[in-house]
Structure formats: structure tokens, C-alpha cells
Design a protein around this motif. Sequence first.
Motif, PDB file in Angstrom:
ATOM      1  N   PRO A 114      -2.502 -34.222  14.388  1.00 40.02           N
ATOM      2  CA  PRO A 114      -1.262 -34.962  14.668  1.00 40.02           C
ATOM      3  C   PRO A 114      -0.210 -34.807  13.575  1.00 40.02           C
ATOM      4  N   THR A 115      -0.640 -34.436  12.366  1.00 36.88           N
ATOM      5  CA  THR A 115       0.311 -34.269  11.259  1.00 36.88           C
ATOM      6  C   THR A 115       0.930 -32.879  11.214  1.00 36.88           C
ATOM      7  N   CYS A 116       0.495 -32.002  12.099  1.00 35.22           N
ATOM      8  CA  CYS A 116       1.023 -30.623  12.099  1.00 35.22           C
ATOM      9  C   CYS A 116       2.518 -30.634  12.406  1.00 35.22           C
ATOM     10  N   PRO A 117       3.317 -29.901  11.646  1.00 35.70           N
ATOM     11  CA  PRO A 117       4.772 -29.869  11.880  1.00 35.70           C
ATOM     12  C   PRO A 117       5.132 -29.009  13.092  1.00 35.70           C
ATOM     13  N   GLN A 118       4.881 -29.552  14.268  1.00 32.13           N
ATOM     14  CA  GLN A 118       5.132 -28.816  15.501  1.00 32.13           C
ATOM     15  C   GLN A 118       6.614 -28.469  15.638  1.00 32.13           C
ATOM     16  N   GLY A 119       6.885 -27.210  15.938  1.00 31.01           N
ATOM     17  CA  GLY A 119       8.262 -26.760  16.117  1.00 31.01           C
ATOM     18  C   GLY A 119       8.943 -26.303  14.844  1.00 31.01           C
ATOM     19  N   LEU A 120       8.235 -26.355  13.719  1.00 32.97           N
ATOM     20  CA  LEU A 120       8.854 -25.991  12.446  1.00 32.97           C
ATOM     21  C   LEU A 120       9.208 -24.510  12.398  1.00 32.97           C
ATOM     22  N   THR A 121       8.341 -23.663  12.909  1.00 29.02           N
ATOM     23  CA  THR A 121       8.609 -22.218  12.875  1.00 29.02           C
ATOM     24  C   THR A 121       9.893 -21.886  13.618  1.00 29.02           C
ATOM     25  N   ALA A 122      10.031 -22.423  14.820  1.00 28.18           N
ATOM     26  CA  ALA A 122      11.235 -22.161  15.614  1.00 28.18           C
ATOM     27  C   ALA A 122      12.468 -22.722  14.930  1.00 28.18           C
ATOM     28  N   PHE A 123      12.327 -23.886  14.313  1.00 25.59           N
ATOM     29  CA  PHE A 123      13.485 -24.482  13.642  1.00 25.59           C
ATOM     30  C   PHE A 123      13.909 -23.654  12.435  1.00 25.59           C
ATOM     31  N   LEU A 124      12.952 -23.153  11.661  1.00 23.27           N
ATOM     32  CA  LEU A 124      13.296 -22.333  10.497  1.00 23.27           C
ATOM     33  C   LEU A 124      13.951 -21.022  10.929  1.00 23.27           C
ATOM     34  N   ALA A 125      13.509 -20.465  12.063  1.00 22.44           N
ATOM     35  CA  ALA A 125      14.151 -19.258  12.587  1.00 22.44           C
ATOM     36  C   ALA A 125      15.592 -19.559  12.976  1.00 22.44           C
ATOM     37  N   PHE A 126      15.804 -20.721  13.582  1.00 20.86           N
ATOM     38  CA  PHE A 126      17.171 -21.161  13.918  1.00 20.86           C
ATOM     39  C   PHE A 126      17.998 -21.341  12.653  1.00 20.86           C
ATOM     40  N   LEU A 127      17.424 -21.987  11.638  1.00 24.42           N
ATOM     41  CA  LEU A 127      18.133 -22.201  10.374  1.00 24.42           C
ATOM     42  C   LEU A 127      18.494 -20.871   9.725  1.00 24.42           C
ATOM     43  N   GLN A 128      17.569 -19.920   9.767  1.00 24.97           N
ATOM     44  CA  GLN A 128      17.835 -18.597   9.202  1.00 24.97           C
ATOM     45  C   GLN A 128      19.015 -17.935   9.904  1.00 24.97           C
ATOM     46  N   ASP A 129      19.062 -18.020  11.218  1.00 24.43           N
ATOM     47  CA  ASP A 129      20.154 -17.417  11.984  1.00 24.43           C
ATOM     48  C   ASP A 129      21.482 -18.105  11.669  1.00 24.43           C
ATOM     49  N   GLU A 130      21.469 -19.438  11.583  1.00 22.24           N
ATOM     50  CA  GLU A 130      22.682 -20.183  11.264  1.00 22.24           C
ATOM     51  C   GLU A 130      23.203 -19.817   9.876  1.00 22.24           C
ATOM     52  N   LEU A 131      22.298 -19.745   8.904  1.00 21.99           N
ATOM     53  CA  LEU A 131      22.699 -19.399   7.543  1.00 21.99           C
ATOM     54  C   LEU A 131      23.236 -17.975   7.466  1.00 21.99           C
ATOM     55  N   GLU A 132      22.583 -17.063   8.175  1.00 19.76           N
ATOM     56  CA  GLU A 132      23.020 -15.664   8.128  1.00 19.76           C
ATOM     57  C   GLU A 132      24.423 -15.518   8.698  1.00 19.76           C
ATOM     58  N   GLN A 133      24.687 -16.146   9.813  1.00 21.07           N
ATOM     59  CA  GLN A 133      26.030 -16.072  10.395  1.00 21.07           C
ATOM     60  C   GLN A 133      27.060 -16.683   9.448  1.00 21.07           C
ATOM     61  N   HIS A 134      26.703 -17.807   8.839  1.00 18.72           N
ATOM     62  CA  HIS A 134      27.603 -18.483   7.911  1.00 18.72           C
ATOM     63  C   HIS A 134      27.903 -17.601   6.699  1.00 18.72           C
ATOM     64  N   MET A 135      26.878 -17.027   6.117  1.00 18.66           N
ATOM     65  CA  MET A 135      27.073 -16.207   4.915  1.00 18.66           C
ATOM     66  C   MET A 135      27.870 -14.951   5.224  1.00 18.66           C
ATOM     67  N   GLN A 136      27.671 -14.376   6.414  1.00 20.09           N
ATOM     68  CA  GLN A 136      28.453 -13.194   6.782  1.00 20.09           C
ATOM     69  C   GLN A 136      29.935 -13.524   6.921  1.00 20.09           C
ATOM     70  N   LYS A 137      30.238 -14.694   7.451  1.00 15.42           N
ATOM     71  CA  LYS A 137      31.648 -15.106   7.543  1.00 15.42           C
ATOM     72  C   LYS A 137      32.264 -15.219   6.150  1.00 15.42           C
ATOM     73  N   GLU A 138      31.508 -15.764   5.224  1.00 23.08           N
ATOM     74  CA  GLU A 138      32.021 -15.873   3.857  1.00 23.08           C
ATOM     75  C   GLU A 138      32.196 -14.498   3.233  1.00 23.08           C
ATOM     76  N   GLU A 139      31.204 -13.648   3.414  1.00 21.61           N
ATOM     77  CA  GLU A 139      31.236 -12.325   2.776  1.00 21.61           C
ATOM     78  C   GLU A 139      32.299 -11.413   3.379  1.00 21.61           C
ATOM     79  N   GLN A 140      32.547 -11.546   4.666  1.00 23.50           N
ATOM     80  CA  GLN A 140      33.450 -10.621   5.349  1.00 23.50           C
ATOM     81  C   GLN A 140      34.887 -11.148   5.476  1.00 23.50           C
ATOM     82  N   ILE A 141      35.053 -12.467   5.418  1.00 26.32           N
ATOM     83  CA  ILE A 141      36.392 -13.033   5.639  1.00 26.32           C
ATOM     84  C   ILE A 141      36.881 -13.852   4.444  1.00 26.32           C
TER      85      ILE A 141
END
Length: 224
Positions: A114-141
Motif C-alpha cells: 500500500p505504500t508503493c508510489p503508484q503512478g510515480l514513473t509516469a509522473f516523472l516522465a511527464f515532469l521530464q517532458d515538461e522540463l525539457e520543453q521549458h528549458m528549450q524555450k529558454e535556450e532557444q528564445i
Amino acid sequence: MNTTDIRADQSLAELASIHPGAAPTFLRQKLDFCCHGRTTLAEACQVHGLDPEDLVREIQAYTASRDEFDRWDEKTLDELIDHILVRFHERHRADLPPLIEMARKVEARHQDKPTCPQGLTAFLAFLQDELEQHMQKEEQILFPMIRAGQGSRAHMPIQVMEQEHKDHGQNLARLRQLTGDLEPPAEACTTWRALYVGLADLESELMLHIHLENNILFPRALRS
């Protein structure tokens, strides 16, 4: 570093910018000095039920143990951007893939608990995608505009980045919800515990990253 001038009416952002002990203290006390950096120390302590004098002493003690501290508010804009790119953009990109892999292993091996962080893998993948898009906007614009001396004309992209920083702050809150406030349960294996240590480090790095941009880089760029 002189800490005798620390005042409760100073903002968290100002204190984190000029006192080496401030950011670590705020991180430990879970005070948001990045997205809500304009909040004063007194206001933050009132909300969290803390004594400002205790925090001042903690800041002073940590500062006394530090030999060096980079005052990024005194560096050039180019130096600050270079630091952000190396310290944070490169590090986020390096840190997230192994964290995602560890989360995948933990969820696969402990899904019956019951203590297993269910959904954590998918959430971290989402966070990675959000951060990557954000950093590219900063780097390119945004960063090229600032380097070209056009920071005063960057109101719109800066507003977009600040809004996305708020989204990142909400993602960090969600991360703590998924992981029981990043506290591994008694039955956590070595990988599980290492994952939470890594996630706590990611949280700290992301908050420092946002702090440098929201509270130092962006205001100075707009005035340039």
C-alpha cells in the motif's frame, strides 16, 4: 559574510540571494523562496508557525560554516545564464532518466504494498517532458534575447516562463503527495530509499533553479 543585517521584513528571495545559509534553511523548513520569493521572512514564518529568530540563527550558523558563496546578483547576465545552463539544465537532463528507471523498478517490485508510489514513473516522465520543453524555450528564445541585450523587450517570454515555473512548483507538490512527503516507509528497499534521496535532491535543485531565474535573472534582464 555579515549576517547581522538579516531582518524579518526582508523577502525570502533577497535573503536567499545574499546569504549562503538562507536557501538551505528555507529548503529544510519547506519555505517557497522561488515562486513565492517576495514573501517576507516574517510572513512565511507566520504561515508555517515558525519563529523568525530561530531561522535567523540557523542561517547564521550555516553561513559561518561556508568559506565561499557565489553572489549571482553581482555577476554579469552572461555569467548567470552560463551557470544556469551548466548547473541546472544539464543536471536536470542527467538526473531524471535514472530516477525514472528507479521509480519503474520500485513500482514493479513493490506494487502489492500500500505504500508503493503508484503512478510515480509516469509522473516523472511527464515532469521530464515538461522540463525539457521549458528549458528549450529558454535556450532557444529567452536566453538569446537577454544575451543580445534585448532583455527589456522580453516581457512576454518572461511571463510565460514565470507561469511555467508556477506549474513546476505544483508538480513538486504533487511529487510529495505521490511519495508520502519523500519519506520512505520502513519496508523500503535500497533502491526505493535511493530514489527518494534523488527526488529530494531534484526538488532542491529545481527550486534553486527557479529562484535564480525568477528573483535574479528575470528582474535584471527586464532592467537591462
